[in-house]
Motif scaffolding. Structure first.
Motif, PDB file in Angstrom:
ATOM      1  N   ARG A 110      40.109  40.545  39.395  1.00  0.00           N
ATOM      2  CA  ARG A 110      38.809  40.403  38.732  1.00  0.00           C
ATOM      3  C   ARG A 110      38.323  41.700  38.119  1.00  0.00           C
ATOM      4  NH1 ARG A 110      35.114  36.417  42.595  1.00  0.00           N
ATOM      5  NH2 ARG A 110      36.499  34.589  42.476  1.00  0.00           N
ATOM      6  N   TYR A 113      39.247  42.352  34.165  1.00  0.00           N
ATOM      7  CA  TYR A 113      38.694  41.582  33.057  1.00  0.00           C
ATOM      8  C   TYR A 113      37.763  42.431  32.184  1.00  0.00           C
ATOM      9  CZ  TYR A 113      40.386  37.378  35.479  1.00  0.00           C
ATOM     10  OH  TYR A 113      41.170  36.419  36.076  1.00  0.00           O
ATOM     11  N   ARG A 203      40.997  31.624  32.943  1.00  0.00           N
ATOM     12  CA  ARG A 203      41.025  32.443  34.148  1.00  0.00           C
ATOM     13  C   ARG A 203      41.263  31.619  35.411  1.00  0.00           C
ATOM     14  NH1 ARG A 203      36.173  36.959  33.230  1.00  0.00           N
ATOM     15  NH2 ARG A 203      37.028  37.799  31.271  1.00  0.00           N
TER      16      ARG A 203
END
Length: 218
Positions: A110, A113, A203
């Motif tokens: 994460r 991103y 995602r």
């Protein structure tokens, strides 16, 4: 291991992923010991090296990126960058700042991103790496700790001396790649080329793709 030019001469039929990775990134497979893969975010356009097929039948494009050897910092002073580079060269023989790619383990997916499209990243062929279990990334270290001990007008010699005093306490090492991958901290990877797999726009699918790649690499 094949060169980029050799791949260009082949057809685009997908190769079996396990065979491809065994040929192209055996040193990484051996050192990672099934702990995971590297990831990074980038919006750079990566030329396609090959097409691979995972055991599930999912097909992926593998990109091919050359690692820059003249990287300059965007967010820390060049004097600090040079001093850290010099320390890593002296202590480990690794160009950790100017000649490495910065990645994290897939546990920190994460986090990437922010920097662009998420990619699985694997060094092609031989590589070196360096990381610290105590430093999330050098920018945080500079902003939250190092800058308090540095003067704006320090001489180059004083900057090198200050860095030489601070960094040994941070337990930087060129070992325990499984620990580095699981740490969520910055890993500096020195090699000539990277294999890069774009995880796509969805995602929700990223973790499943990564887990399947990890299984192939075990």
């Amino acid at each position: 291991m094949k060169t980029f030019k050799q791949f260009l001469g082949e057809d685009e039929s997908p190769q079996e992923a396990r065979e491809f990775f065994e040929r192209e990134c055996k040193p990484f497979i051996d050192k990672a010991q099934g702990a995971g893969v590297f990831v990074r975010g980038t919006d750079d356009k990566i030329p396609t090296l090959a097409h691979i097929k995972l055991p599930s039948g999912r097909e992926l494009e593998v990109g091919f990126a050359k690692v820059r050897k003249d990287r300059v910092p965007k967010d820390v002073p060049i004097e600090f960058h040079n001093a850290v580079e010099g320390w890593m060269q002296n202590e480990f023989g690794i160009s950790g700042r100017a000649g490495s790619a910065f990645v994290v383990g897939d546990a920190a997916l994460r986090d990437v991103y922010t920097y662009g499209e998420a990619h699985v990243v694997i060094p092609q062929g031989k590589f070196k790496f360096i990381w610290s279990p105590e430093v999330n990334d050098l920018l945080d270290f500079y902003n939250n700790e190092a800058s308090e001990h540095l003067e704006f007008d320090m001489s180059e010699g004083d900057m090198y001396a200050a860095v030489d005093e601070m960094l040994p306490a941070k337990a930087y090492r060129e070992s325990d790649l499984p620990g580095a991958i699981k740490s969520r901290n910055e890993i500096m990877v020195e090699c000539e080329h990277l294999l890069m797999i774009n995880l796509g726009e969805d995602r929700a699918e990223h973790r499943a793709i990564i887990d399947e790649i990890k299984e192939v690499l075990k």
